[in-house]
Design an enzyme around this catalytic site. Structure first.
Site, PDB file in Angstrom:
ATOM      1  N   SER A  20      -4.403  -7.017 -10.353  1.00  0.00           N
ATOM      2  CA  SER A  20      -4.861  -5.627  -9.718  1.00  0.00           C
ATOM      3  C   SER A  20      -5.279  -4.528 -10.607  1.00  0.00           C
ATOM      4  O   SER A  20      -4.754  -3.341 -10.304  1.00  0.00           O
ATOM      5  CB  SER A  20      -3.640  -5.244  -8.666  1.00  0.00           C
ATOM      6  OG  SER A  20      -3.614  -6.227  -7.715  1.00  0.00           O
ATOM      7  N   ASP A 143      -5.204  -6.645  -1.343  1.00  0.00           N
ATOM      8  CA  ASP A 143      -4.818  -6.048  -0.123  1.00  0.00           C
ATOM      9  C   ASP A 143      -5.731  -6.033   0.870  1.00  0.00           C
ATOM     10  O   ASP A 143      -5.502  -6.545   1.994  1.00  0.00           O
ATOM     11  CB  ASP A 143      -4.160  -4.373  -0.285  1.00  0.00           C
ATOM     12  CG  ASP A 143      -3.057  -4.625  -1.204  1.00  0.00           C
ATOM     13  OD1 ASP A 143      -2.313  -5.322  -1.229  1.00  0.00           O
ATOM     14  OD2 ASP A 143      -2.497  -3.235  -1.394  1.00  0.00           O
ATOM     15  N   LYS A 170       4.105 -10.239  -3.159  1.00  0.00           N
ATOM     16  CA  LYS A 170       3.899  -8.853  -2.497  1.00  0.00           C
ATOM     17  C   LYS A 170       5.138  -8.624  -1.490  1.00  0.00           C
ATOM     18  O   LYS A 170       6.473  -9.345  -1.731  1.00  0.00           O
ATOM     19  CB  LYS A 170       2.714  -8.629  -1.471  1.00  0.00           C
ATOM     20  CG  LYS A 170       1.450  -8.782  -2.532  1.00  0.00           C
ATOM     21  CD  LYS A 170       1.248  -7.460  -2.999  1.00  0.00           C
ATOM     22  CE  LYS A 170      -0.075  -7.536  -3.923  1.00  0.00           C
ATOM     23  NZ  LYS A 170      -0.407  -6.191  -4.581  1.00  0.00           N
ATOM     24  N   ARG A 174       2.767 -13.633   1.245  1.00  0.00           N
ATOM     25  CA  ARG A 174       1.452 -13.545   1.877  1.00  0.00           C
ATOM     26  C   ARG A 174       0.774 -14.557   2.277  1.00  0.00           C
ATOM     27  O   ARG A 174       0.393 -14.860   3.243  1.00  0.00           O
ATOM     28  CB  ARG A 174       0.766 -12.233   1.521  1.00  0.00           C
ATOM     29  CG  ARG A 174       1.483 -10.718   1.836  1.00  0.00           C
ATOM     30  CD  ARG A 174       0.604  -9.747   1.300  1.00  0.00           C
ATOM     31  NE  ARG A 174       1.287  -8.434   1.814  1.00  0.00           N
ATOM     32  CZ  ARG A 174       0.623  -7.250   1.167  1.00  0.00           C
ATOM     33  NH1 ARG A 174      -0.346  -7.197   0.386  1.00  0.00           N
ATOM     34  NH2 ARG A 174       1.502  -6.130   1.669  1.00  0.00           N
ATOM     35  N   ARG A 219       0.938  -4.483   6.266  1.00  0.00           N
ATOM     36  CA  ARG A 219      -0.193  -5.134   6.034  1.00  0.00           C
ATOM     37  C   ARG A 219      -0.445  -6.183   6.979  1.00  0.00           C
ATOM     38  O   ARG A 219      -1.612  -6.403   7.468  1.00  0.00           O
ATOM     39  CB  ARG A 219      -0.708  -5.295   4.540  1.00  0.00           C
ATOM     40  CG  ARG A 219      -0.580  -4.136   3.662  1.00  0.00           C
ATOM     41  CD  ARG A 219      -1.843  -4.003   2.744  1.00  0.00           C
ATOM     42  NE  ARG A 219      -1.894  -2.735   1.912  1.00  0.00           N
ATOM     43  CZ  ARG A 219      -2.250  -1.694   2.372  1.00  0.00           C
ATOM     44  NH1 ARG A 219      -2.931  -1.400   3.643  1.00  0.00           N
ATOM     45  NH2 ARG A 219      -1.971  -0.396   1.517  1.00  0.00           N
ATOM     46  N   LYS A 244       5.523   2.287   6.479  1.00  0.00           N
ATOM     47  CA  LYS A 244       5.524   2.328   5.116  1.00  0.00           C
ATOM     48  C   LYS A 244       4.421   2.977   4.524  1.00  0.00           C
ATOM     49  O   LYS A 244       4.464   3.891   3.504  1.00  0.00           O
ATOM     50  CB  LYS A 244       5.536   0.798   4.383  1.00  0.00           C
ATOM     51  CG  LYS A 244       5.624   0.807   2.855  1.00  0.00           C
ATOM     52  CD  LYS A 244       5.705  -0.569   2.306  1.00  0.00           C
ATOM     53  CE  LYS A 244       5.566  -0.455   0.772  1.00  0.00           C
ATOM     54  NZ  LYS A 244       5.642  -1.770   0.043  1.00  0.00           N
TER      55      LYS A 244
END
Length: 259
Positions: A20, A143, A170, A174, A219, A244
């Site tokens: 990232s 994301d 994460k 995910r 997410r 969050k």
């Protein structure tokens, strides 16, 4: 960010691979606005080093623009892409320092029309234009890449989401979560180490009344709410986990939805 307030020089060296990188670049850019120059050695996409000398000290810029969250904007951009509506998100645009604004380019590849302004992005899609599957390296937008996974359910042909090994590290695993929930909705998903291929349901018909597990991951809740764009009921387990980063997400989504 803490380096300028400690005694002595600070050097941070990446030994494996920087994940990232846009978020690190964003941090360095913000530190510069507060008077601290971070010395970068090496390739930001590889194994760079960051040096902050002892002489570096923060000073106030007096005023600063705080952008909206581009990752959270991705849900509304994708919603307009899927439904053929029109949405403008404000607070991030062509002059944004956030990497996730690049998600709008992915929606454009799928068939949306994107209009950029310095501090906003407008997106729409001609309903006569079908969404098409894409093959995208999402290493710099991991994301927002989750949002792409649900948009893929409405596309013609498969979508390949590459370079997202970080999904496994994460708030939850995910990759496994996305594979499981997309499968519940009717997709066929091929899972690999750092990428997946999503084959949409036949005729893009999403299964109705599916209970989406969120795995205590904000997410996951926001991403899979977009499955309702297919005109089906979607049940989100533990919607409060969005607190969050976006506690009013579902209220905001409802405010722009057509019932």
């Amino acid at each position: 960010m803490a380096a300028p307030v400690v005694d002595g020089d600070v050097t941070i060296s990446i030994k494996d691979e920087l994940i990232s990188a846009p978020y690190v670049a964003l941090t360095i850019g913000l530190m510069k606005k507060y008077g601290v120059e971070v010395e970068v050695t090496g390739d930001m996409k590889g194994t760079p080093s960051f040096h902050i000398p002892a002489s570096a000290k923060y000073s106030s810029p007096k005023s600063i623009l705080v952008e909206g969250d581009a990752s959270s904007a991705s849900y509304f951009l994708a919603g307009a892409t899927i439904t053929g509506g029109t949405v403008t998100v404000r607070g991030c645009g062509s002059e944004s320092v956030q990497g996730d604004v690049a998600f709008a380019n992915v929606m454009e590849q799928m068939g949306a029309t994107v209009t950029w302004n310095p501090e906003s992005i407008t997106i729409t899609r001609d309903p006569s234009v079908r969404l098409k599957g894409v093959d995208v390296d999402c290493g710099e937008i991991p994301d927002a890449a989750m949002t792409l996974a649900v948009a893929a359910l409405f596309a013609e042909g498969p979508t390949t989401i590459r370079n997202v090994y970080s999904w496994r590290l994460k708030e939850t695993e995910r990759m496994k979560a996305i594979v499981a929930e997309c499968t519940k909705l009717g997709a066929t998903v091929e899972e690999f180490n750092d990428y997946c291929i999503i084959h949409p349901p036949k005729d893009n018909v999403i299964n109705d009344n599916v209970l989406i597990e969120t795995y205590d991951d904000h997410r996951m809740a926001m991403t899979f709410s977009l499955a309702a764009c297919g005109g089906v009921n979607v049940i989100i387990n533990d919607p409060g986990c969005t607190a969050k980063t976006f506690p009013t997400y579902f209220e905001m989504l409802d405010s722009i939805a057509t019932h």
